[in-house]
Design a protein around this motif. Structure first.
Motif, PDB file in Angstrom:
ATOM      1  N   ASN A 141      41.461  59.237  59.166  1.00  0.00           N
ATOM      2  CA  ASN A 141      42.548  60.310  58.449  1.00  0.00           C
ATOM      3  C   ASN A 141      42.655  59.483  57.018  1.00  0.00           C
ATOM      4  O   ASN A 141      42.785  58.309  56.894  1.00  0.00           O
ATOM      5  CB  ASN A 141      43.676  60.234  59.206  1.00  0.00           C
ATOM      6  CG  ASN A 141      44.444  61.660  58.910  1.00  0.00           C
ATOM      7  OD1 ASN A 141      44.672  62.019  57.754  1.00  0.00           O
ATOM      8  ND2 ASN A 141      44.840  62.290  60.069  1.00  0.00           N
ATOM      9  N   THR A 142      42.390  60.439  56.023  1.00  0.00           N
ATOM     10  CA  THR A 142      42.264  59.764  54.726  1.00  0.00           C
ATOM     11  C   THR A 142      43.662  59.201  54.381  1.00  0.00           C
ATOM     12  O   THR A 142      43.622  58.472  53.465  1.00  0.00           O
ATOM     13  CB  THR A 142      42.157  60.965  53.704  1.00  0.00           C
ATOM     14  OG1 THR A 142      42.850  62.239  53.873  1.00  0.00           O
ATOM     15  CG2 THR A 142      40.465  61.268  53.805  1.00  0.00           C
ATOM     16  N   SER A 143      44.631  59.658  55.089  1.00  0.00           N
ATOM     17  CA  SER A 143      45.938  59.091  54.506  1.00  0.00           C
ATOM     18  C   SER A 143      46.455  58.014  55.213  1.00  0.00           C
ATOM     19  O   SER A 143      47.250  57.401  54.748  1.00  0.00           O
ATOM     20  CB  SER A 143      46.945  60.418  54.474  1.00  0.00           C
ATOM     21  OG  SER A 143      46.969  60.672  56.261  1.00  0.00           O
ATOM     22  N   GLY A 144      45.653  57.635  56.261  1.00  0.00           N
ATOM     23  CA  GLY A 144      46.223  56.621  57.153  1.00  0.00           C
ATOM     24  C   GLY A 144      47.385  56.886  58.518  1.00  0.00           C
ATOM     25  O   GLY A 144      47.852  56.161  58.794  1.00  0.00           O
ATOM     26  N   PHE A 145      47.439  58.328  58.326  1.00  0.00           N
ATOM     27  CA  PHE A 145      48.402  58.633  59.239  1.00  0.00           C
ATOM     28  C   PHE A 145      47.916  60.230  59.744  1.00  0.00           C
ATOM     29  O   PHE A 145      47.128  60.872  58.921  1.00  0.00           O
ATOM     30  CB  PHE A 145      49.999  58.848  58.701  1.00  0.00           C
ATOM     31  CG  PHE A 145      50.263  59.645  57.708  1.00  0.00           C
ATOM     32  CD1 PHE A 145      50.286  60.892  57.591  1.00  0.00           C
ATOM     33  CD2 PHE A 145      50.191  59.078  56.226  1.00  0.00           C
ATOM     34  CE1 PHE A 145      50.408  61.803  56.482  1.00  0.00           C
ATOM     35  CE2 PHE A 145      50.448  59.431  55.070  1.00  0.00           C
ATOM     36  CZ  PHE A 145      50.729  61.136  55.445  1.00  0.00           C
ATOM     37  N   GLN A 146      48.444  60.691  60.900  1.00  0.00           N
ATOM     38  CA  GLN A 146      48.188  61.908  61.386  1.00  0.00           C
ATOM     39  C   GLN A 146      49.537  62.550  61.550  1.00  0.00           C
ATOM     40  O   GLN A 146      50.502  62.103  61.886  1.00  0.00           O
ATOM     41  CB  GLN A 146      47.529  61.659  62.711  1.00  0.00           C
ATOM     42  CG  GLN A 146      47.304  63.063  63.521  1.00  0.00           C
ATOM     43  CD  GLN A 146      46.973  62.826  65.049  1.00  0.00           C
ATOM     44  OE1 GLN A 146      47.446  61.839  65.594  1.00  0.00           O
ATOM     45  NE2 GLN A 146      46.028  63.695  65.555  1.00  0.00           N
ATOM     46  N   ARG A 147      49.460  64.080  61.203  1.00  0.00           N
ATOM     47  CA  ARG A 147      50.993  64.702  61.364  1.00  0.00           C
ATOM     48  C   ARG A 147      51.044  65.349  62.559  1.00  0.00           C
ATOM     49  O   ARG A 147      50.020  65.828  62.872  1.00  0.00           O
ATOM     50  CB  ARG A 147      50.829  65.787  60.091  1.00  0.00           C
ATOM     51  CG  ARG A 147      50.973  65.361  58.911  1.00  0.00           C
ATOM     52  CD  ARG A 147      51.169  66.155  57.662  1.00  0.00           C
ATOM     53  NE  ARG A 147      50.954  65.723  56.537  1.00  0.00           N
ATOM     54  CZ  ARG A 147      50.005  65.608  55.518  1.00  0.00           C
ATOM     55  NH1 ARG A 147      48.971  66.045  55.926  1.00  0.00           N
ATOM     56  NH2 ARG A 147      49.918  64.940  54.384  1.00  0.00           N
TER      57      ARG A 147
END
Ligand code: ZN
Length: 473
Positions: free
Chosen positions: A129-135
């Motif tokens: 995940n590019t953000s470092g987290f998954q929603r």
């Protein structure tokens, strides 16, 4: 081989299913899983951030990855990825279709729905995940499914974002494609009350059937994934990921249980299923400090208006049973018809002179036979089936010729029905009468061979035999 007593072993097992929804992405309008090889790609490179949960300490699994000093390369194509996937823009409004499908699934699984859908950020440590987290958001909880071995509790149904797809990886870096990132995903998690390896397969296939019954989920390889959590008395928990096929579940679990019984001490870990039904170490089990609130998304109230829009579909299993009873079909044919989404009632009305089982086998079995026998992956159209069924319905061709005619179509030919035309019964009778008269010394089987050779498959064998018996005394 001795039968394993799973109860005695203290076998505990639960399953987590991840299923992609057939829709655009969850927090932007980009289409799902579109990847045109001719489209130019953008690449960006990022290092793994130290993801600290709310409690401040770094997750043990994240630390394991971080120590490797890894960097990640993301490939994006403008058609299927925008600023949201690149983590340059905040999420847009939620995909309402996806939300409704997840509510539908939670209701089928007898869950209590949440009052408000609240998205959380789940730390992602492998760079997917590019953000470092998954929603992820909880949709329903405390549900259950009925199985042949009692109730299995469905602890949670969640709506999530799919991760990016890994293209390749080495010690220092991993490459991901963003066309899959953000695809809406339903996650179903059961409790650990699954009783044995076969039972696990049953639960997995039932949940898959429920998901397909919505008609809103993606089909095909990789669109559904099963993770199995298990432990035995005295062992730590193991998570098995990457099952290729439901049929492999029992064998893989059996092997894993054998492996656990041989181990003395053992830390919780995530393991990857290999094609030989064994598993290999993937990473340590993530700790519990993985979730923190997503502040970019407003909570969504589950209002009466929203619930009024959601209908519970008839399950595939129920539909198949109905078809089976109504047309006296065997359960295999009935299931396959439902699976291929055929409007069987319509076929039965259109071709009223034909037996339901004949229509069903032409629609279901013949395409499969052609695929395996001739290695032809032709997708039959409704008009192809109509062509053959209509000729059969008018008595123009014998039913044995359906396979050959459809094979010709699959090979790209336009079959000439005259070649297959059923011989007029009167003409056949005259021919046989003469044949018997001229060959009184021959056995009935020899005569039958001569008849079939003469007509090259354009007569029904059973009819020819009936007439032969009449004249061959
Ligand atoms: Zn997008």
């Amino acid at each position: 081989m001795e039968k394993v007593n799973y109860e005695k072993l203290g076998f505990k097992c639960g399953i987590e299913i991840h299923q992609q929804i057939e829709s655009h992405k969850l927090f932007c309008k980009c289409p799902s899983l579109v990847n045109d090889p001719n489209e130019e790609k953008i690449t960006i490179q990022r290092y793994l951030r130290a993801p600290a949960g709310e409690t401040g300490h770094i997750d043990i699994a994240a630390l394991h990855e971080l120590k490797k000093g890894k960097y990640f390369v993301y490939e994006a194509k403008p058609t299927s990825s925008c600023q949201v996937e690149l983590d340059e823009s905040p999420p847009e409004e939620i995909n309402h279709d996806a939300l409704e499908t997840s509510l539908q699934v939670a209701l089928i699984l007898n869950c209590d729905l949440v009052d408000e859908v609240i998205f959380m950020r789940k730390t992602v440590i492998d760079g997917s995940n590019t953000s470092g987290f998954q929603r992820t958001a909880l949709i329903g909880l405390n549900g259950y499914v009925n199985t042949s071995k009692g109730k299995v509790k469905v602890e949670t149904v969640c709506l999530e974002e799919e991760s990016a797809k890994k293209i390749n990886e080495d010690e220092k870096s991993a490459n991901y494609s963003l066309d899959r990132l953000g695809v809406p995903l339903i996650e179903i998690a059961t409790d650990a009350s699954i009783k044995d390896p076969e039972h696990c397969k049953e639960v997995a296939s039932y949940l898959g059937m429920v998901l397909r019954s919505t008609g809103k989920v993606k089909r095909g390889l990789g669109t559904i994934r099963q993770d199995v959590n298990l432990s035995i008395k005295g062992s730590s928990r193991v998570e098995l990921k990457g099952f290729q096929d439901l049929r492999s579940i029992p064998k893989v679990i059996e092997n894993e249980v054998k492996r656990l019984t041989r181990l003395k001490d053992h830390k919780p870990e995530v393991r990857k299923v290999e094609p030989n039904f064994m598993s290999i170490f993937l990473r340590p089990m993530p700790g519990s400090s993985r979730m923190y609130p997503e502040t970019d998304i407003k909570e969504i109230s589950i209002t009466k208006d929203l619930l009024a829009k959601i209908s519970i579909p008839e399950l595939i299993d129920e539909k198949a049973l109905k078809l089976e009873k109504e047309y006296n079909l065997n359960s295999y044919l009935a299931r396959e018809l439902i699976k291929s989404n055929v409007n069987f009632d319509l076929y039965k009305t259109k071709f009223e002179k034909l037996l339901p089982s004949l229509i069903a086998s032409i629609l279901v079995e013949i395409p499969k036979e052609i695929k395996t026998r001739f290695n032809l992956d032709y997708k039959f159209k409704e008009s192809d089936f109509d062509f053959v069924l209509s000729a059969l319905n008018h008595g123009r061709i014998p039913k044995d010729s359906a396979l050959e005619i459809l094979t010709e179509i699959a090979k790209g030919k336009r079959p000439n029905l005259d070649k297959y035309t059923s011989v007029d019964e009167k003409e056949l009778e005259n021919y046989i009468k003469e044949l018997v008269k001229k060959n009184k010394e021959l056995s009935i089987n020899a005569l039958m061979g001569m008849v079939m050779k003469h007509y090259k498959g354009s007569v029904e064998g059973s009819l020819a035999m009936k007439i032969l018996k009449k004249y061959h005394k």
